[in-house]
Motif scaffolding. Structure first.
Motif, mmCIF file in Angstrom:
data_model
loop_
_atom_site.group_PDB
_atom_site.id
_atom_site.type_symbol
_atom_site.label_atom_id
_atom_site.label_comp_id
_atom_site.label_asym_id
_atom_site.label_seq_id
_atom_site.Cartn_x
_atom_site.Cartn_y
_atom_site.Cartn_z
ATOM 1 N N MET A 22 -2.737 -47.843 33.418
ATOM 2 C CA MET A 22 -1.728 -48.155 32.415
ATOM 3 C C MET A 22 -2.352 -48.833 31.207
ATOM 4 O O MET A 22 -2.079 -48.482 30.059
ATOM 5 C CB MET A 22 -0.699 -49.086 33.037
ATOM 6 N N GLU A 40 -2.293 -47.222 27.536
ATOM 7 C CA GLU A 40 -1.621 -47.952 26.456
ATOM 8 C C GLU A 40 -2.577 -48.273 25.327
ATOM 9 O O GLU A 40 -2.198 -48.257 24.162
ATOM 10 C CB GLU A 40 -0.975 -49.230 27.003
ATOM 11 N N ARG A 57 1.568 -44.027 27.110
ATOM 12 C CA ARG A 57 2.176 -44.755 28.222
ATOM 13 C C ARG A 57 2.142 -43.892 29.473
ATOM 14 O O ARG A 57 1.875 -42.692 29.412
ATOM 15 C CB ARG A 57 3.618 -45.129 27.871
#
Lengths: 230, 486
Positions: free
Chosen positions: B445, B449, B454
């Protein structure tokens, strides 16, 4: 040249690493010498005349890159560097300075042996011969002909050159810079997208599945390698 | 008017009583119209009385000299009454004003008690300044000894205004200046005091100079500033309290994490040490098979330890921001190839279906990082789905994004866990069977990001989980700098 005559210089400041390498290499028939820093390395190369050097990048007095550069000023001796993960910049610098291949710690002895064999084979058989065959891929450099599973593949001149460079260094890693310089020439070192596009096209033509490449392997952050297991 | 009433009565009433009527008129004038009309009425009364009610009629001459006294008395009383009545009127108005001001302050303090943000403070002050003075408010707060303007819409603060505000901030005394040449608008600046010193400056835009304000009005402005200061102090204290609470919670979490990490690192280490010590000490009693088993155990646990350490380092580097994302355009097939290559022999017994069309455009990724992110997702799928179920890697373009999904046919993710699985060290199953330190998903993640994308997670209708990496096909602005440097 059979392996019992081959001499290996192991350079690492960690005693444990030197110990297990000595044990393993000796068991595989190599004669082992040791050094713990840059100066000792240069002395040992002159004194013991090794056929290959295993060099740790994180040496105390001199960076492994510097040792490589100094050696390459007067020697073509094969060098395999040992690095830790994410030491990308140093790795690339060492390879561009003339090291032949690398291994990421922790590694297995099997991986080391495979790398060593590839590197030493080049020294033993510098002429690769006009026809190179690996599994289903045949590259005939005399006739500039490429066959995959017996069928001819049409490559652009650039794609062919790229394949040829990879083939002549089969099994060895080539950095982006080295590939760009050898295929496109000096001054193209920054154009890595050119390289990527051509690798991609080449893969689509010779690989049966570009997402699981059999021949051209990406070494992330470093370059490419034509897989060649001896 | 009184004259009109009086004339017909002339013959019947004594002039002395008519004087009373005039006085009444003057009082009424004073009460209703104010001081100056009352004074005027006094004079007019005297003149009218003289002309119409004193012999000889219709002249200014006076027959009986005593009437001069009457005139004087009438005038004097009239003036006195004017003054007194006017004063009474003014005092009543002042009292009314005070009542209004008090009510305003009460309402303001009530509204400010609910405010949570300096911007709301400005808005509230503007509302009230507008209500009483038809003006506006600006707020400047001190950050590190420097005054910064809290955003407000239509009050323009030029250099002169800023200088005055700065002076007020440093000297602690109110000041004012012209802030709008065209509209004759004046800004009155008040220092905002709290227990921590002067925390800022409140500027009130008024349509007249402060010297034209009554002292009551000026005090009201000061009260505004005081209430604003209190509200801001309260907001600051609230923030501090919340931060302290967060810090405490974070410390609690940290010590829990350290315990968890310690356990997760020591466990494989224990297996390695145990296996090797047995090989050393029990050598005589071990047969080939036993030795082999111990060696393999040590080997596997060492690999597990390596994975843990790698994950911890990745997570630490990610959070420290040490490793900057340097995106370059790569084929998605290349990305998949690298990730799967890293999984090595673990893929041998599994069925991996790759649906990555050749026609996909290249995506801007930092290959080593994104390969790690994808690796973690596939690694998870391998761990949590049964051996005989295939794992699918599917890539497609949706709008301006690349969607790269890893689909398994395992048990799926329970709804209540769908956010928690991205927390550090969270594991759906804590057992030695399912190896892992619980950092794979948070690392993925974090990496995605950092690319401006995402990860989404959903369950398949037929069972199993779908983890999708969504990244833009164009390099996000904040990463473009590093691209240019290449």
């Amino acid at each position: 040249m059979n392996e019992t005559e081959l001499r290996v210089l192991v350079v690492d400041d960690e005693r444990a690493i030197r110990r297990f390498l000595r044990t393993s290499l000796t068991a595989n028939g190599y004669i082992v010498f040791e050094a713990t820093n840059g100066d000792e390395t240069l002395e040992a190369v002159i004194r013991d005349r090794p056929d290959l050097i295993i060099l740790d990048l994180g040496l105390p007095d001199m960076e492994g890159v510097e040792v490589t550069m100094r050696l390459r000023e007067w020697s073509h001796i094969p060098i395999i560097i040992l690095s830790v993960r994410d030491q990308e910049a140093d790795k690339i610098a060492a390879l561009d300075a003339g090291a032949d291949d690398y291994l990421t710690k922790p590694f297995s002895v099997g991986e080391l042996m495979a790398r060593m064999r590839v590197v030493l084979r080049r020294v033993a058989h510098p002429e690769i011969g006009p026809v190179f065959t690996i599994r289903d891929l045949v590259v005939d450099m005399a006739r500039r002909l490429v066959l995959v599973r017996g069928r001819e593949v049409q490559l652009t001149p650039t794609e062919y050159d790229l394949l040829r460079v990879l083939v002549t260094h089969a099994g060895k890693v080539l950095t982006h810079q080295q590939l760009l310089r050898q295929v496109w020439g000096l001054g193209y070192e920054g154009d890595s997208h050119l390289l990527r596009v051509n690798i991609s096209n080449l893969r689509q033509k010779i690989e049966s599945n570009s997402a699981r490449p059999e021949y051209i392997v990406t070494e992330p952050g470093v370059g490419y390698r034509l897989r060649f297991d001896i | 008017m009184t004259t009109l009433i009086g004339i017909p009565l002339r013959s019947f009433i004594d002039p002395t009583n008519l004087v009373m009527l005039y006085l009444l008129a003057v009082v009424l004038a004073a009460l209703r119209l104010g001081r100056y009309p009352a004074v005027l009425a006094s004079f007019l009364s005297v003149l009218a009385f003289d002309v119409f009610f004193v012999q000889p009629y219709n002249t200014f001459a006076v027959a009986d000299a005593q009437f001069v006294l009457t005139f004087a008395a009438l005038l004097g009383v009239g003036l006195l009454i004017s003054t007194l009545a006017a004063q009474a009127r003014e005092q009543e108005k002042a009292a009314q004003d005070r009542a209004t001001h008090t009510r305003t302050l009460y309402e303001l303090s009530r509204d400010l008690a609910l405010v949570l943000d300096p911007i709301d403070v400005v808005n509230t002050m503007t509302t009230y300044t507008d209500r009483i003075f038809r003006g506006k408010a600006v707020l400047l707060l001190a950050y590190n000894e420097e005054l910064k303007l809290v955003k407000q819409t239509d009050c323009h603060l030029d250099k002169q205004g800023l200088d005055v505000a700065d002076r007020v901030f440093r000297e602690g005394k109110p000041a004012e200046c012209l802030v709008d040449n065209q509209g004759e608008v004046y800004g009155a600046f008040f220092p905002l005091r709290s227990t921590q010193g002067i925390i800022g400056v409140l500027g009130l835009w008024l349509s007249k100079l402060s010297t034209t304000l009554t002292s009551e009005q000026w005090r009201l402005l000061e009260a505004f500033a005081s209430l604003a200061a209190q509200a801001l102090t309260r907001i600051n204290l609230m923030l501090e309290a919340r931060q302290t609470q967060l810090l405490r919670e974070s410390e609690k979490l940290q010590s829990a994490l350290l315990n968890s990490i310690s356990h997760d690192l020591r466990t494989p280490l224990a297996s390695i040490t145990g296996a090797l010590s047995s090989l050393r000490e029990d050598a005589a009693f071990l047969d080939e098979a036993a030795r082999s088993l111990l060696i393999n155990t040590a080997w596997e646990q060492a690999a597990r330890l390596d994975e843990f350490v790698g994950n911890l380092l990745d997570m630490t580097r990610l959070e420290a921001g040490v490793r900057k994302v340097k995106p370059e355009f790569y084929d998605v097939q290349d990305l998949v190839g690298v990730a799967l290559e890293r999984l090595g022999v673990r893929l041998d017994e599994r069925d991996i279906i790759i649906k990555v069309p050749e026609t996909l455009p290249p995506a801007p990724i930092d290959l080593p990082l994104m390969a790690q992110a994808l690796f973690n997702l596939v690694d998870n799928a391998l761990k949590y789905s049964p051996r005989d179920c295939p794992i699918v890697i599917d890539a497609k373009v949706v709008d301006t994004n690349l969607q790269l999904a890893v689909i398994d046919e395992g048990p799926g993710i329970p709804a209540e866990d769908s956010m928690r699985i991205f927390n550090k060290f969270y594991r759906v199953q804590r057992s030695s069977e399912v190896a892992g330190i619980g950092l794979g998903l948070p690392i993925s993640m974090g990496i995605v990001e950092a690319h401006g994308g995402r990860i989404s997670v959903a369950n398949r209708s037929k069972g199993g989980a779908v983890f999708t990496i969504i990244i833009p096909l164009e390099i996000p602005l904040n990463l473009q700098e590093s691209e240019k440097k290449e």
